[in-house]
Write an enzyme that holds these catalytic residues in place. Structure first.
Site, PDB file in Angstrom:
ATOM      1  CD  GLU A 288      -8.302   0.322   8.116  1.00 10.32           C
ATOM      2  OE1 GLU A 288      -8.177  -0.658   8.885  1.00 10.32           O
ATOM      3  OE2 GLU A 288      -7.632   1.359   8.258  1.00 10.32           O
TER       4      GLU A 288
ATOM      5  CG  ASP B  78      -0.255  -0.461   2.502  1.00  9.75           C
ATOM      6  OD1 ASP B  78       0.969  -0.330   2.599  1.00  9.75           O
ATOM      7  OD2 ASP B  78      -0.951  -0.979   3.395  1.00  9.75           O
TER       8      ASP B  78
ATOM      9  CG  HIS C 162      -5.398  -2.916   9.028  1.00  9.08           C
ATOM     10  ND1 HIS C 162      -5.430  -1.552   9.236  1.00  9.08           N
ATOM     11  CD2 HIS C 162      -4.107  -3.279   9.288  1.00  9.08           C
ATOM     12  CE1 HIS C 162      -4.238  -1.130   9.592  1.00  9.08           C
ATOM     13  NE2 HIS C 162      -3.414  -2.154   9.633  1.00  9.08           N
TER      14      HIS C 162
ATOM     15  CG  ASN D 136      -8.256  -2.343  12.311  1.00  3.33           C
ATOM     16  OD1 ASN D 136      -7.305  -2.988  11.855  1.00  3.33           O
ATOM     17  ND2 ASN D 136      -8.702  -1.239  11.740  1.00  3.33           N
TER      18      ASN D 136
HETATM   19  P1  PGA Z   1       2.680  -2.262  12.730  1.00  3.21           P
HETATM   20  O1  PGA Z   1       1.514  -2.195  11.634  1.00  3.21           O
HETATM   21  O2  PGA Z   1       3.672  -3.253  12.199  1.00  3.21           O
HETATM   22  O3  PGA Z   1       3.241  -0.890  12.768  1.00  3.21           O
HETATM   23  O4  PGA Z   1       2.052  -2.697  14.002  1.00  3.21           O
HETATM   24  C1  PGA Z   1       0.977  -3.359  11.120  1.00  3.21           C
HETATM   25  C2  PGA Z   1      -0.206  -3.025  10.249  1.00  3.21           C
HETATM   26  O5  PGA Z   1      -0.909  -2.037  10.531  1.00  3.21           O
HETATM   27  O6  PGA Z   1      -0.440  -3.748   9.264  1.00  3.21           O
END
Ligand code: PGA
Length: 261
Positions: free
Chosen positions: A146, A67, A141, A139
């Site tokens: 999301e 992304d 995702h 959450n």
């Molecule tokens: P993080 O993010 O590695 O910073 O916890 C993971 C994500 O949001 O996919």
């Protein structure tokens, strides 16, 4: 789904780096799907160490990131392109022309749709993704898919949820503009990768990990879509594994696997 529970975040990173190195060494023209966020940083560091120790060369590797933020130029310090160059690409022998992220600097919607389509085409043209690295949001995702994202979604514009914006606040200075839109690979795009490797560390991820592995298949937890994949490995530390009901079973399975090997 293979669930590997390791003692520490450092072990998780080393496991991920070893998997990346194996894939790159096994293929003539390996294609990696890569992720940003704090979790994969140590894995990239371990892969860089392996490159420096001549255990791997990325000269023939092609990469596609999950992304990119919309409306932020590539050279901006908050872009995911900048992140990838800083944490990985500029330390290894990969030609930058082999590294792709969704092209998201434009604020023109039609242009963004076109870029999303072209990203899908570029992945296809490269022969698909051999190994896709993933993190998981608190959450549930994956990428910026999301909760309530279609399980059949493809690369597209996505609005970030409040919880993601909140979780990512730590990367932005006070008062600095924080994007609320992103171009992200879809869930189906991710599921088309030949192998998936999802990393999660720390107690903040324990609920999402439980929903992904042991919860129902549901758009409310996009990562639960990994239950549909034939070759998905979840590598987590003991804190992220804390809420798993069948934790002992996963540890036992890994023991059996090692005995077989
Ligand atoms: P993080 O993010 O590695 O910073 O916890 C993971 C994500 O949001 O996919």
């Amino acid at each position: 789904m293979r669930v590997i529970i390791l003692d520490s975040a450092k072990d998780v990173a080393q496991f991920a780096a070893n998997t990346i190195i194996d894939t790159v060494n096994r293929k003539m023209r390996p294609t990696l799907g890569l992720a940003t966020g704090s979790t994969p940083i140590e894995a990239y560091r371990a892969a860089i160490d392996a490159y420096k120790a001549n255990r791997v060369s990325f000269a023939q590797t092609v990469t596609f990131n999950l992304d990119e933020y919309i409306g932020i130029k590539e050279e901006h310090i908050q872009s995911y392109r900048y992140f990838m160059n800083q944490h990985f690409f500029s330390h290894i022998d990969i030609p930058l022309s082999n590294t792709f992220l969704p092209s998201a600097a434009s604020l023109n919607e039609a242009q963004l749709h076109k870029n999303a389509h072209q990203y899908e085409e570029a992945i296809k043209k490269a022969g698909g993704i051999d190994l896709q690295l993933l993190g998981i949001g608190e959450n549930g995702h994956i990428g910026f898919n999301e909760p309530t994202s279609s399980l059949r979604s493809r690369t597209r514009i996505k609005s970030l949820s409040e919880s993601t914006i909140e979780a990512n606040k730590r990367f932005f200075k006070n008062g600095e503009y924080q994007p609320r839109l992103a171009l992200t690979m879809g869930i189906e795009t991710i599921l088309e990768s030949r192998q998936l490797l999802l990393l999660a560390t720390g107690s903040k991820k324990a609920n999402a990990v439980k929903d992904m592995v042991e919860g129902p298949l549901t758009a409310m937890c996009p990562a639960s879509a990994l239950q549909l994949h034939q070759d998905a490995t979840i590598v987590i530390d003991s804190e992220a594994a804390d809420k798993l009901v069948m934790k002992d079973y996963y540890l036992w399975c890994e023991q059996q696997r090692q005995d077989l090997e």
